[in-house]
Design an enzyme around this catalytic site. Structure first.
Site, PDB file in Angstrom:
ATOM      1  N   CYS A 151      86.186  35.707   4.968  1.00  0.00           N
ATOM      2  CA  CYS A 151      86.755  34.732   4.038  1.00  0.00           C
ATOM      3  C   CYS A 151      88.278  34.847   4.129  1.00  0.00           C
ATOM      4  O   CYS A 151      88.823  35.947   4.073  1.00  0.00           O
ATOM      5  CB  CYS A 151      86.281  35.030   2.614  1.00  0.00           C
ATOM      6  SG  CYS A 151      87.148  34.073   1.355  1.00  0.00           S
ATOM      7  N   CYS A 153      89.799  36.322   0.419  1.00  0.00           N
ATOM      8  CA  CYS A 153      89.587  37.704  -0.046  1.00  0.00           C
ATOM      9  C   CYS A 153      89.203  38.660   1.077  1.00  0.00           C
ATOM     10  O   CYS A 153      88.988  39.842   0.828  1.00  0.00           O
ATOM     11  CB  CYS A 153      88.535  37.747  -1.151  1.00  0.00           C
ATOM     12  SG  CYS A 153      86.851  37.414  -0.567  1.00  0.00           S
ATOM     13  N   CYS A 191      84.840  35.488  -3.950  1.00  0.00           N
ATOM     14  CA  CYS A 191      86.018  34.846  -4.554  1.00  0.00           C
ATOM     15  C   CYS A 191      85.851  33.367  -4.854  1.00  0.00           C
ATOM     16  O   CYS A 191      86.699  32.766  -5.505  1.00  0.00           O
ATOM     17  CB  CYS A 191      87.243  35.056  -3.672  1.00  0.00           C
ATOM     18  SG  CYS A 191      87.263  34.046  -2.171  1.00  0.00           S
ATOM     19  N   CYS A 209      76.503  32.554  11.923  1.00  0.00           N
ATOM     20  CA  CYS A 209      75.337  33.274  11.430  1.00  0.00           C
ATOM     21  C   CYS A 209      75.797  34.127  10.233  1.00  0.00           C
ATOM     22  O   CYS A 209      76.486  35.131  10.397  1.00  0.00           O
ATOM     23  CB  CYS A 209      74.795  34.143  12.549  1.00  0.00           C
ATOM     24  SG  CYS A 209      73.215  34.886  12.227  1.00  0.00           S
TER      25      CYS A 209
END
Length: 193
Positions: free
Chosen positions: A161, A164, A115, A184
């Site tokens: 995220c 999204c 996104c 990571c």
């Protein structure tokens, strides 16, 4: 005898069903030699075009609370198979498989590949020796979501995220100062600009 009777009955039912599905002919146009079906199927509606990766809006700021929601089909059209596996199915890339992302020490920002939301600044990147790009803190705390992950027989903290909900990787408490954290991340989940 039973089989012939059953076959005859099945043939009769099939013919009757086909005859019932035939639509009446509009008699008003038969004089001109045309047979026009009275009931026609509706015209299908056009399908909305899904944005391509090149049309993603990269956002450098703090997450504004507006989520991006797409269907699985839309994500599959937007992402590569590897990106889809990692970001939508919580897959993991093989360690050391993306040397370009691992060795990237340029000044810039790492964005969510799905996104375009800013996730990490380059000055938070460090060499962890694990085979995955590692960072000690996100660009803004609001730009990532932490989620408990109990897969693989252990409790880990998954990083998504915020905009999204793409799977990016995991965070561990064995990183360098000042935070002591190691984010990571999977290389295909990030775009660098």
């Amino acid at each position: 005898m039973k089989y012939k009777l059953a076959a005859s009955l099945l043939a009769f039912i099939t013919v009757a069903a086909c005859a019932a599905s035939i639509k009446p002919v509009d008699q008003s146009n038969t004089a001109s030699g045309q047979n026009v079906v009275a009931d026609t199927l509706p015209t299908p509606k056009p399908v909305a075009k899904v944005k391509t990766v090149s049309e993603i809006t990269f956002t450098d700021g703090e997450y504004d609370g507006k989520e991006i929601i797409k269907t699985d089909a839309e994500w599959k059209e937007l992402l590569t198979p590897e990106e889809y596996n990692i970001m939508r199915e919580a897959g993991t890339e093989r360690p050391y498989s993306n040397k370009a992302m691992l060795g990237n020490h340029k000044h810039g920002i790492f964005y969510c590949a799905a996104c375009g939301l800013a996730i990490f600044k380059s000055d938070a990147k460090f060499e962890s020796g694990t085979g995955w790009p590692s960072f000690f803190q996100p660009i803004f705390a609001k730009n990532v979501i932490e989620k408990v992950d109990n897969t693989l027989g252990e409790t880990r903290t998954e990083i998504l995220c915020a905009r999204c909900h793409a799977h990016l990787g995991h965070v561990f408490d064995d990183g360098p100062k000042p935070t002591g954290l190691r984010y990571c991340m999977n290389s295909p989940a990030l775009k660098f600009k």
